[in-house]
Design an enzyme around this catalytic site. Structure first.
Site, PDB file in Angstrom:
ATOM      1  N   ASP A 303      13.719  34.539  50.876  1.00  0.00           N
ATOM      2  CA  ASP A 303      12.586  35.337  51.361  1.00  0.00           C
ATOM      3  C   ASP A 303      12.709  36.711  50.718  1.00  0.00           C
ATOM      4  OD1 ASP A 303      10.496  36.496  53.055  1.00  0.00           O
ATOM      5  OD2 ASP A 303      10.819  34.832  54.413  1.00  0.00           O
ATOM      6  N   HIS A 337      11.066  36.300  47.693  1.00  0.00           N
ATOM      7  CA  HIS A 337       9.622  36.513  47.784  1.00  0.00           C
ATOM      8  C   HIS A 337       9.242  37.886  47.253  1.00  0.00           C
ATOM      9  CE1 HIS A 337       8.993  33.264  51.120  1.00  0.00           C
ATOM     10  NE2 HIS A 337       9.369  32.767  49.969  1.00  0.00           N
TER      11      HIS A 337
END
Length: 413
Positions: A303, A337
Site C-alpha cells: 500500500d 500505491h
C-alpha cells in the site's frame, strides 16, 4: 501506461547504492541544514550504558519456544534498573507482543529473526476509533505507550506473520493461488471475493461482537471485525525521543510502522517490507507526529510507502494535532500505491514537510495527496525536490480530493 519522471535539478543514478546499514553516531543535524524552514535539532534517546541478553531471562531462539515472558522479564528488569539495552542474538525467536518502556533499547544482532505468533488471543485489546464504530483494537506486536527514550536497533528482522491476519482479495491472486488459499481455515464474504483467515474461535468472537459495527447490514458483516482489530506491526503512541535504526520490519498484519502523537523521532537505515498484495500493507504512517527524520531507508510494500497522517474525520479535527516538521531524505521505494503520500486521514493538518533525494520505482503513484470531502485538513509548506521516479503505474503526481479507498491503478480500471 507506465510513466517515468525525473524531478529536480540533480538526477541520482537509479543504480546508486542505498545504505544497507546505519552509521552509529550519525550527525543527524546535517540533514536539518539548508531547509526551506527552521527546524530544531532532534535529540536522540538517552539510554544508560547497561546491557542484558534475552537468553539470561529464559529466552530460547529455537523456533519453537514462545519467548513472550522472557521479553517481558528482561524489559522489566532493565526498567527497574533505570533502563539499558536488551540484546537479542542470532536465531529464531517466537514471541507474543513486546511492550517497550522508558529508556530501553531493543537490539537485534545479525541473523536474529523475531517472529510474532498469530494467536489472536495473545494480544490484549486497546481502545481505538474508526469512523464506523468505537471499539477495542488489539495491541501491536511491538508497542510503547507514552514512553520516552526508546530505540530499536541492529541488523535483525521482525516478522509480523501478517498472512495469518490479513484478508485476501481474489483479484490479487492467480486461480491456483486462490484455490490453495481456500483450502486453509477461514471464511469468504457473501460475494466470494474476499477471504478472511479466521479460526472457529475468532469467528465466534466476531459474531458475538458484530453489533458494534452498525454501518453494514449484510449477513457477513461480522467478518469485518477481524479486519478492523488486526494490529499494526509497530505502534508507538505519545512517545518522546525515539530511534529506529538498521533493522527490518516485514509482513505486518495491518500497517507496518505507526508512530502516533510522537515527538523527536529518527528513522535511519531501516527496511520495511510487505507483500505487494497485502491489504492495508502500508510502510510508514506518521500520524500527528512532530520533528521527524527519515533517512537512508527502503520500502517495498503493498500500500502507501511513506505516509503522512493526522487523524480521521471529526476525531482528527477534535484532536487537532498536525504532523509537522518532517524531513525525508535518501529513501527508496521499490513498490507501493504511493512513494510519498499525504492522507487520506489528515484531518488535523500537515505542515512543514521536506522530501529530497528519494527514488520511487514501480509504484502506482510517486507523490500522492489524497483526502475526501469530509476528511480534509489544512496542508501547507510541503517542499519536495530531487526525486527520481521510474515505471510509475498511474500518475507520477496525483491530487485526489474524492478519495474512496482505491489505489490509483484500481481507480483507473
Amino acid at each position: 501506461m507506465k510513466h517515468t519522471l525525473l524531478l529536480g535539478i540533480y538526477i541520482w543514478a537509479l543504480l546508486g547504492t542505498v545504505r544497507a546499514l546505519p552509521v552509529t553516531g550519525t550527525d543527524y543535524d546535517r540533514f536539518l541544514k539548508g531547509l526551506p524552514f527552521e527546524m530544531p535539532a532532534i535529540p536522540l534517546p538517552d539510554i544508560p550504558d547497561r546491557q542484558v541478553r534475552l537468553e539470561t531471562f529464559g529466552g530460547r531462539p529455537d523456533g519453537n519456544h514462545i519467548n513472550t515472558k522472557a521479553f517481558a522479564r528482561a524489559i522489566d528488569h532493565l526498567s527497574e534498573a533505570g533502563g539499558g539495552r536488551l540484546v537479542v542474538k542470532a536465531g529464531v525467536w517466537l514471541t507474543g507482543p513486546i511492550l517497550l518502556k522508558d529508556r530501553i533499547e531493543l537490539h537485534l544482532e545479525k541473523n536474529a529473526l523475531v517472529i510474532f505468533i498469530p494467536d489472536f488471543w495473545a494480544y490484549p485489546k486497546r481502545e481505538t476509533f474508526f469512523e464506523e464504530a468505537s471499539f477495542k483494537q488489539l495491541q501491536s506486536p511491538i508497542s510503547a505507550y507514552r514512553a520516552s527514550d526508546i530505540a530499536i536497533t541492529g541488523e535483525g528482522v521482525f516478522d509480523g506473520n501478517g498472512h495469518h491476519w490479513r484478508p485476501f482479495r481474489k483479484n490479487k491472486f492467480t486461480t491456483d493461488e486462490w484455490q490453495r488459499l481456500l483450502r486453509r481455515e477461514g471464511v469468504l464474504n457473501d460475494a466470494a471475493t474476499i477471504w478472511y483467515p479466521m479460526t472457529p474461535d475468532v469467528q465466534e468472537y466476531a459474531r458475538r461482537e458484530e453489533n458494534i459495527i452498525r454501518k453494514y447490514n449484510t449477513p457477513d458483516e461480522w467478518v469485518r471485525l477481524k479486519d478492523y482489530v488486526r494490529p499494526e506491526l509497530l505502534h508507538f503512541y505519545g512517545c518522546e525521543r525515539v530511534l529506529l535504526q538498521g533493522v527490518t520490519f516485514q509482513n505486518s498484519p495491518f500497517w507496518n510502522l505507526h508512530p502516533e502523537l510522537c515527538n523527536d523521532l529518527v528513522i535511519d537505515g531501516i527496511r520495511v517490507r510487505n507483500p505487494w498484495n497485502s491489504q492495508n500493507g502500508d510502510g510508514l504512517d506518521l500520524e500527528s507526529c512532530n520533528r521527524v527524520l527519515v533517512v537512508g531507508s527502503t520500502f517495498d510494500v503493498g500500500d502507501d510507502a511513506i505516509c503522512i497522517k493526522s487523524g480521521r474525520d471529526e476525531a482528527g479535527r477534535l484532536r487537532g494535532v498536525p504532523t509537522s516538521y518532517v524531513v525525508v531524505e535518501d529513501c527508496t521505494v521499490f513498490h507501493g500505491h504511493g512513494g510519498f503520500v499525504v492522507g487520506s486521514e489528515m484531518s488535523g493538518g500537515v505542515h512543514h514537510i521536506h522530501v529530497a533525494n528519494c527514488r520511487f520505482l514501480n509504484t502506482d503513484t510517486g507523490l500522492r495527496f489524497k483526502s475526501n470531502r469530509q476528511r480534509g485538513g489544512h496542508v501547507h509548506d510541503i517542499h519536495i525536490r530531487d526525486i527520481v521516479m521510474a515505471d510509475i503505474g498511474a500518475e507520477p503526481i496525483l491530487f485526489d480530493m474524492y478519495y474512496q479507498g482505491h489505489s490509483a491503478v484500481e481507480a483507473m480500471e
